[in-house]
Write a protein that holds these residues in place. Structure first.
Motif, PDB file in Angstrom:
ATOM      1  N   VAL A  10      -4.378  10.362  10.886  1.00 44.90           N
ATOM      2  CA  VAL A  10      -3.927  11.733  10.636  1.00 44.90           C
ATOM      3  C   VAL A  10      -2.940  11.767   9.478  1.00 44.90           C
ATOM      4  N   SER A  11      -2.752  12.974   8.910  1.00 44.62           N
ATOM      5  CA  SER A  11      -1.870  13.126   7.765  1.00 44.62           C
ATOM      6  C   SER A  11      -1.172  14.477   7.786  1.00 44.62           C
ATOM      7  N   GLY A  12       0.148  14.447   7.622  1.00 42.97           N
ATOM      8  CA  GLY A  12       0.907  15.667   7.398  1.00 42.97           C
ATOM      9  C   GLY A  12       1.031  15.913   5.908  1.00 42.97           C
ATOM     10  N   PRO A  13       1.850  16.878   5.492  1.00 42.24           N
ATOM     11  CA  PRO A  13       1.989  17.181   4.059  1.00 42.24           C
ATOM     12  C   PRO A  13       2.491  16.003   3.230  1.00 42.24           C
ATOM     13  N   LYS A  14       3.316  15.128   3.835  1.00 43.72           N
ATOM     14  CA  LYS A  14       3.925  14.047   3.066  1.00 43.72           C
ATOM     15  C   LYS A  14       3.737  12.667   3.690  1.00 43.72           C
ATOM     16  N   HIS A  15       2.944  12.573   4.756  1.00 49.36           N
ATOM     17  CA  HIS A  15       2.869  11.272   5.409  1.00 49.36           C
ATOM     18  C   HIS A  15       1.605  11.119   6.245  1.00 49.36           C
ATOM     19  N   CYS A  16       1.119   9.872   6.352  1.00 50.84           N
ATOM     20  CA  CYS A  16      -0.084   9.546   7.136  1.00 50.84           C
ATOM     21  C   CYS A  16       0.260   8.547   8.235  1.00 50.84           C
ATOM     22  N   LEU A  17      -0.465   8.641   9.357  1.00 49.84           N
ATOM     23  CA  LEU A  17      -0.199   7.811  10.518  1.00 49.84           C
ATOM     24  C   LEU A  17      -1.492   7.376  11.185  1.00 49.84           C
ATOM     25  N   CYS A  18      -1.386   6.341  11.995  1.00 46.93           N
ATOM     26  CA  CYS A  18      -2.423   5.982  12.952  1.00 46.93           C
ATOM     27  C   CYS A  18      -1.876   6.297  14.334  1.00 46.93           C
ATOM     28  N   LEU A  19      -2.642   7.032  15.118  1.00 45.06           N
ATOM     29  CA  LEU A  19      -2.229   7.380  16.474  1.00 45.06           C
ATOM     30  C   LEU A  19      -3.168   6.739  17.488  1.00 45.06           C
ATOM     31  N   VAL A  20      -2.587   6.245  18.570  1.00 46.14           N
ATOM     32  CA  VAL A  20      -3.375   5.680  19.665  1.00 46.14           C
ATOM     33  C   VAL A  20      -3.022   6.435  20.950  1.00 46.14           C
ATOM     34  N   ASN A  21      -4.063   6.889  21.629  1.00 45.35           N
ATOM     35  CA  ASN A  21      -3.897   7.522  22.938  1.00 45.35           C
ATOM     36  C   ASN A  21      -3.289   8.922  22.875  1.00 45.35           C
ATOM     37  N   ARG A  22      -3.497   9.640  21.774  1.00 47.89           N
ATOM     38  CA  ARG A  22      -3.043  11.037  21.755  1.00 47.89           C
ATOM     39  C   ARG A  22      -4.022  11.884  22.556  1.00 47.89           C
TER      40      ARG A  22
ATOM     41  N   GLY B 257       0.827  -1.199   0.000  1.00 44.30           N
ATOM     42  CA  GLY B 257       0.000   0.000   0.000  1.00 44.30           C
ATOM     43  C   GLY B 257       0.858   1.244   0.000  1.00 44.30           C
ATOM     44  N   VAL B 258       0.219   2.383   0.211  1.00 45.38           N
ATOM     45  CA  VAL B 258       0.896   3.662   0.387  1.00 45.38           C
ATOM     46  C   VAL B 258       0.608   4.103   1.823  1.00 45.38           C
ATOM     47  N   CYS B 259       1.242   5.177   2.250  1.00 39.65           N
ATOM     48  CA  CYS B 259       1.104   5.526   3.674  1.00 39.65           C
ATOM     49  C   CYS B 259      -0.351   5.788   4.062  1.00 39.65           C
ATOM     50  N   THR B 260      -1.128   6.381   3.155  1.00 34.82           N
ATOM     51  CA  THR B 260      -2.534   6.672   3.446  1.00 34.82           C
ATOM     52  C   THR B 260      -3.305   5.400   3.765  1.00 34.82           C
ATOM     53  N   THR B 261      -3.201   4.423   2.882  1.00 33.84           N
ATOM     54  CA  THR B 261      -3.992   3.206   3.050  1.00 33.84           C
ATOM     55  C   THR B 261      -3.413   2.304   4.139  1.00 33.84           C
ATOM     56  N   PHE B 262      -2.105   2.330   4.320  1.00 33.77           N
ATOM     57  CA  PHE B 262      -1.507   1.597   5.431  1.00 33.77           C
ATOM     58  C   PHE B 262      -2.047   2.117   6.766  1.00 33.77           C
ATOM     59  N   ALA B 263      -2.100   3.447   6.916  1.00 36.47           N
ATOM     60  CA  ALA B 263      -2.608   4.038   8.159  1.00 36.47           C
ATOM     61  C   ALA B 263      -4.082   3.699   8.346  1.00 36.47           C
ATOM     62  N   ALA B 264      -4.852   3.771   7.254  1.00 33.77           N
ATOM     63  CA  ALA B 264      -6.269   3.423   7.326  1.00 33.77           C
ATOM     64  C   ALA B 264      -6.444   1.961   7.730  1.00 33.77           C
ATOM     65  N   ALA B 265      -5.591   1.075   7.201  1.00 35.25           N
ATOM     66  CA  ALA B 265      -5.667  -0.339   7.547  1.00 35.25           C
ATOM     67  C   ALA B 265      -5.380  -0.546   9.033  1.00 35.25           C
ATOM     68  N   ALA B 266      -4.409   0.187   9.570  1.00 36.50           N
ATOM     69  CA  ALA B 266      -4.090   0.073  10.990  1.00 36.50           C
ATOM     70  C   ALA B 266      -5.276   0.485  11.844  1.00 36.50           C
ATOM     71  N   VAL B 267      -5.922   1.602  11.479  1.00 39.82           N
ATOM     72  CA  VAL B 267      -7.097   2.061  12.233  1.00 39.82           C
ATOM     73  C   VAL B 267      -8.196   1.005  12.173  1.00 39.82           C
ATOM     74  N   HIS B 268      -8.447   0.468  10.976  1.00 42.16           N
ATOM     75  CA  HIS B 268      -9.503  -0.537  10.811  1.00 42.16           C
ATOM     76  C   HIS B 268      -9.231  -1.765  11.673  1.00 42.16           C
TER      77      HIS B 268
END
Length: 304
Positions: free
Chosen positions: A222-234, A193-204
């Motif tokens: 969440v997503s910055g200008p060049k990268h997406c993440l899954c955050l837990v407990n922010r 995948g790409v960072c967007t879909t990888f992060a979405a997969a982690a959330v799912h």
């Protein structure tokens, strides 16, 4: 342990499976040409690397480099062998998989997810980063070649075309659970995948995790200008902005303002040679820079 393989033996076996035996006579010049820079010239180094990896029971840079050389020469010259090269890349990954990184105990303690979900997320170090060519300077030293080989094989596999489309989908506004699920299905089916879909997969995957949901930590996409993440407990911050009728996505404060016990889940980072699960302290600095100062938010369990 599987028996050793040689390139010629593997191609012959796979060509028969693919019903291409009548075309093998066209490969004779390709196999026998041995001048420097030719495809045939790569074969001895790849066979030697395959034998060494089988003998030593692990993957090597020599093997990845020889396979890369074969792909770069073979695909451009003889298009009919593409399925054989794809199958060879898959077989090398099967026989000599990327080692799974350990999740440090301190970080693991911050993520109250089941072992099954944690293991599945961690196994994404063996998935392909489908946009690796756009981020070649991101991978750790010595890992770029095997990452490129893995991603090339996925992208060239016609059986994965539909899954790749799902695993490469862009996101520009607030996501529903259904959208997260669809992107996750693409990533898991394509093993890339790409960072967007990888992060979405982690959330799912985390949303499906019973032990995690029982504790009720916040999960964000969440997503910055060049990268997406899954955050837990922010922890929420006074500068966070929630979506509204005129704003289809939220925004959160930048990385430096996140609480120390936030867990960062980044399967794309794993596919690029880093850890999938990190703390704020252990997250790689070059990836932190990609998150940037403007961080958009597409999903938050607090919205549910």
């Amino acid at each position: 342990m599987s028996s050793p393989i040689t390139l010629r033996g593997w191609f012959w076996q796979q060509a028969k499976l693919l019903d291409q035996t009548t075309d093998l006579t066209d490969f004779v010049p390709w196999f026998t040409e041995s001048k420097a820079g030719s495809i045939g010239g790569v074969i001895p180094s790849l066979d030697a690397a395959l034998e060494a990896c089988h003998r030593e029971g692990g993957r090597s840079r020599a093997l990845d480099g020889a396979l890369r050389g074969l792909i770069q020469r073979g695909y451009s010259k003889i298009r009919p062998i593409k399925p054989l090269l794809v199958s060879l890349a898959y077989e090398i990954d099967r026989r000599f998989p990327v080692p799974l990184p350990a999740v440090p105990g301190g970080i693991r303690d911050l993520l109250p997810a089941s072992e099954q979900t944690t293991s599945l997320l961690n196994s994404m170090v063996r998935f392909g980063a489908l946009n690796v060519t756009s981020f070649s300077d991101t991978a750790p030293a010595g890992r770029l070649t095997d990452i490129k080989n893995r991603s090339w094989a996925i992208l060239q596999d016609p059986a994965l075309a539909g899954s790749i489309a799902k695993a490469s989908a862009p996101v520009t506004s607030r996501c529903s659970k259904g959208q997260l699920k669809e992107m996750a299905e693409g990533v898991l089916a394509a093993k890339g995948g790409v960072c967007t879909t990888f992060a979405a997969a982690a959330v799912h995957l985390l949303l499906k995790d019973g032990p995690l949901m029982a504790t009720g930590p916040r999960i964000e996409f969440v997503s910055g200008p060049k990268h997406c993440l899954c955050l837990v407990n922010r922890a929420a911050h006074a500068s966070d902005v929630e979506p509204s009728a005129g704003k289809p996505k939220g925004t959160i404060v930048s990385f430096d303002f996140w609480n120390d016990d936030v867990v960062i889940i980044d399967p794309w980072a794993g596919s690029m040679g880093f850890h999938v699960i990190s703390s704020k302290i252990t997250y790689p600095s070059k990836l932190k820079a990609m998150v940037g100062l403007q961080v958009d938010k597409y999903f938050d369990t607090a919205w549910e």
